[in-house]
Scaffold this active site. Structure first.
Site, PDB file in Angstrom:
ATOM      1  N   HIS A  82       0.453  -1.251   0.001  1.00 27.08           N
ATOM      2  CA  HIS A  82       0.025   0.179  -0.183  1.00 27.08           C
ATOM      3  C   HIS A  82       0.776   0.901   0.207  1.00 27.08           C
ATOM      4  O   HIS A  82       1.812   0.940   1.084  1.00 27.08           O
ATOM      5  CB  HIS A  82      -0.918  -0.133   1.527  1.00 27.08           C
ATOM      6  CG  HIS A  82      -1.571   1.250   1.241  1.00 27.08           C
ATOM      7  ND1 HIS A  82      -3.267   1.379   0.119  1.00 27.08           N
ATOM      8  CD2 HIS A  82      -1.455   2.406   2.184  1.00 27.08           C
ATOM      9  CE1 HIS A  82      -3.346   2.265   0.852  1.00 27.08           C
ATOM     10  NE2 HIS A  82      -2.880   2.997   1.960  1.00 27.08           N
ATOM     11  N   ASP A 161     -15.080   1.468   6.679  1.00 26.92           N
ATOM     12  CA  ASP A 161     -14.261   2.292   6.352  1.00 26.92           C
ATOM     13  C   ASP A 161     -15.025   3.380   5.050  1.00 26.92           C
ATOM     14  O   ASP A 161     -14.512   4.878   5.359  1.00 26.92           O
ATOM     15  CB  ASP A 161     -12.750   1.519   5.297  1.00 26.92           C
ATOM     16  CG  ASP A 161     -11.986   2.783   5.339  1.00 26.92           C
ATOM     17  OD1 ASP A 161     -11.543   3.569   6.520  1.00 26.92           O
ATOM     18  OD2 ASP A 161     -11.404   2.964   3.967  1.00 26.92           O
ATOM     19  N   ARG A 168     -14.955  11.644   7.255  1.00 22.88           N
ATOM     20  CA  ARG A 168     -13.839  12.279   7.919  1.00 22.88           C
ATOM     21  C   ARG A 168     -13.229  13.317   6.897  1.00 22.88           C
ATOM     22  O   ARG A 168     -12.819  14.503   6.889  1.00 22.88           O
ATOM     23  CB  ARG A 168     -12.375  11.322   7.996  1.00 22.88           C
ATOM     24  CG  ARG A 168     -12.731  10.398   8.948  1.00 22.88           C
ATOM     25  CD  ARG A 168     -11.672   9.361   9.429  1.00 22.88           C
ATOM     26  NE  ARG A 168     -10.511   9.582   8.808  1.00 22.88           N
ATOM     27  CZ  ARG A 168      -9.761   8.941   8.364  1.00 22.88           C
ATOM     28  NH1 ARG A 168      -9.752   7.644   7.766  1.00 22.88           N
ATOM     29  NH2 ARG A 168      -8.255   9.502   8.565  1.00 22.88           N
ATOM     30  N   SER A 183      -7.986   3.441   9.605  1.00 24.11           N
ATOM     31  CA  SER A 183      -8.289   2.927   8.031  1.00 24.11           C
ATOM     32  C   SER A 183      -7.522   2.290   7.194  1.00 24.11           C
ATOM     33  O   SER A 183      -7.518   0.957   6.560  1.00 24.11           O
ATOM     34  CB  SER A 183      -8.400   4.473   7.532  1.00 24.11           C
ATOM     35  OG  SER A 183      -8.759   3.905   6.601  1.00 24.11           O
ATOM     36  N   LYS A 187      -8.162  -2.170   5.741  1.00 17.79           N
ATOM     37  CA  LYS A 187      -8.610  -2.692   4.870  1.00 17.79           C
ATOM     38  C   LYS A 187      -6.934  -4.243   4.285  1.00 17.79           C
ATOM     39  O   LYS A 187      -7.302  -5.018   3.592  1.00 17.79           O
ATOM     40  CB  LYS A 187      -8.041  -1.684   3.962  1.00 17.79           C
ATOM     41  CG  LYS A 187      -9.761  -1.261   3.517  1.00 17.79           C
ATOM     42  CD  LYS A 187     -10.037   0.340   2.788  1.00 17.79           C
ATOM     43  CE  LYS A 187      -8.708   1.485   3.020  1.00 17.79           C
ATOM     44  NZ  LYS A 187      -8.851   3.229   2.581  1.00 17.79           N
TER      45      LYS A 187
HETATM   46  N1  URA Z   1      -5.729   6.440   2.858  1.00 18.87           N
HETATM   47  C1  URA Z   1      -6.669   5.542   3.651  1.00 18.87           C
HETATM   48  O1  URA Z   1      -7.616   4.612   2.986  1.00 18.87           O
HETATM   49  N2  URA Z   1      -7.295   6.095   5.099  1.00 18.87           N
HETATM   50  C2  URA Z   1      -6.543   6.957   5.358  1.00 18.87           C
HETATM   51  O2  URA Z   1      -7.044   7.907   6.310  1.00 18.87           O
HETATM   52  C3  URA Z   1      -6.041   8.211   4.558  1.00 18.87           C
HETATM   53  C4  URA Z   1      -5.541   6.991   3.461  1.00 18.87           C
END
Ligand code: URA
Length: 431
Positions: A82, A161, A168, A183, A187
């Site tokens: 990621h 999320d 957010r 977050s 994932k």
């Molecule tokens: N990327 C994400 O998936 N979540 C966040 O809160 C910030 C960046």
């Protein structure tokens, strides 16, 4: 238990229990807690933070809120990657095939671009007919058979999320370390890999403006992952200039192909070899970074990494000719940006380059904007290079959108100095 009591508890700086966090996330996902109460909770968290235990519990509650991918039936070591969002960041397109060509299973769910940052799915879709919408079953099947699949995150994963991130975004609570860490990690944990490599960007246009904050985020994500039984490495990388030279969808795929052919930019190649080396070590194929790097580089030299990209494209119904004949990509008309003075380039503001590219049509201003794969920017100079007045700084690949405005923004991205600046790409590693 009720939401108001938990908001007050967080407002007063007290620690929430696992049961309380489960209650908040479960009830919010089921629409039993309204957005206005969740907004107050998020703002209280923004100001008071979360303990390590709370952040972990929040992550696990979010992960449970949707389906998870079960990779456990696939034999072999499974990895995932990621990035917290870069400009010119085509790393996945190079790293994933390079690592998968060594027999390591690379199972990746990617996102789309928004604002100044690009997304891997959009880049892949610039290859004719490439399909990013596989079912979870087909995703697992493809990872099992060719060691590699890159798809869009299905809507069944991490329902919490999706709701929380949208909230957010409109309540000023995105830049909170426990909220970002939970977050991202919820994932990644739902995606089922054994090892996760996280590229944490630092600098202009990144979530983390400086290294100190980035280390805190990296440590939070590593702690969550390790507690959940995963191997996690965070590599902090400098985003004070775009990665590589190309920004924009087709242009970035072409640069990724060049890199897999051994002709890529130094910084992109270096980043992919560094990230890949940690995964190779985690998979037990090598014990040292030097050894891991050598076997990865060999996959570039012997053509196996490029072959693996072609295999991915074929398996996801894309036109493989684009991989071996990148001249097939349709590109916009070229406009040159010339330097207005001489000097060493000391900074190329990534945010501005990404923004200029978005204005040309390469990115999305809002979630439902259309994008144009053929446009973008190719830098001709990087930080540390000397440029003479009148020399070409960058090429803009344009269609008919916002050419003047994008050119002005791109021009303002450059800073100059009388002395040469040394840049460092890899700032730190947390593992
Ligand atoms: N990327 C994400 O998936 N979540 C966040 O809160 C910030 C960046």
């Amino acid at each position: 238990m009720n939401a108001l009591d938990l908001i007050i508890k967080k407002r007063d700086g007290l620690e929430l229990t696992k049961a309380e966090i489960d209650f908040l996330i479960d009830e919010y996902t089921e629409n039993k807690i309204p957005d206005y109460q969740m907004s107050a909770f998020l703002m209280a968290t923004y100001f008071n933070g979360m303990t390590e235990e709370e952040t972990f519990n929040m992550t696990m509650a979010m992960q449970r809120s949707g389906k998870s991918v079960d990779l456990s039936l696939i034999k072999g070591f499974k990895v995932d990657k990621h990035s917290t969002g870069g400009v010119g960041d085509k790393t996945t397109l190079v790293l994933a095939p390079m690592v998968a060509s060594l027999g390591i299973k690379f199972a990746k769910m990617s996102g789309r671009g928004l604002g100044h940052t690009g997304g891997t799915l959009d880049k892949l879709e610039s290859i004719r007919n490439f399909n990013v919408n596989l079912s979870i079953e087909d995703f697992i099947d493809q990872v099992e058979h060719i060691n590699l699949a890159i798809i869009g995150q299905t809507s069944e994963i991490n329902l919490a999320d999706k709701k929380l991130y949208a909230l957010r975004d409109v309540t000023g609570t995105v830049p909170s370390i426990p909220l970002i860490a939970s977050s991202i990690m919820s994932k990644k944990l739902a995606a089922g890999a054994d090892a996760i490599i996280l590229d944490v960007k630092v600098g202009s246009g990144a979530f983390m403006p400086n290294e100190t904050e980035a280390i805190k985020l990296a440590t939070a994500m590593k702690d969550i992952g390790q507690k959940a039984g995963k191997k996690v490495t965070c590599v902090l990388t400098n985003m004070d200039e775009p990665l590589g030279y190309a920004v924009g969808n087709s242009l970035e795929v072409i640069e990724a192909i060049n890199t897999l052919n051994g002709r890529g930019p130094k910084d992109l190649t270096e980043l992919c070899l560094t990230l890949g080396s940690y995964l190779v070590i985690d998979a037990g194929l090598e014990t040292t970074l030097e050894g891991a790097r050598a076997i990865l580089y060999e996959q570039i030299k012997n053509g196996k990494a490029l072959e693996k990209l072609a295999e991915l494209v074929k398996s996801q119904l894309g036109d493989v000719d684009y991989i071996y004949h990148p001249e097939l990509f349709d590109l916009g008309d070229i406009i040159e940006l010339k330097a207005t003075k001489s000097g060493y380039i000391s900074k190329i503001d990534s945010y501005k380059v990404g923004h200029a590219s978005m204005l040309l049509g390469a990115g999305r201003e809002t979630l439902d904007s259309d994008i144009d794969y053929s446009v973008g920017i190719v830098l001709q100079k990087k930080v540390g290079d000397y440029v003479y007045q009148g020399e070409t700084l960058a090429l803009l690949y344009v269609a008919d959108k916002n050419i003047e405005e994008a050119t002005k923004i791109l021009e303002s991205a450059y800073s100059y100095s009388d002395t040469q600046i040394d840049t460092k790409l890899i700032l730190n590693v947390v593992r």
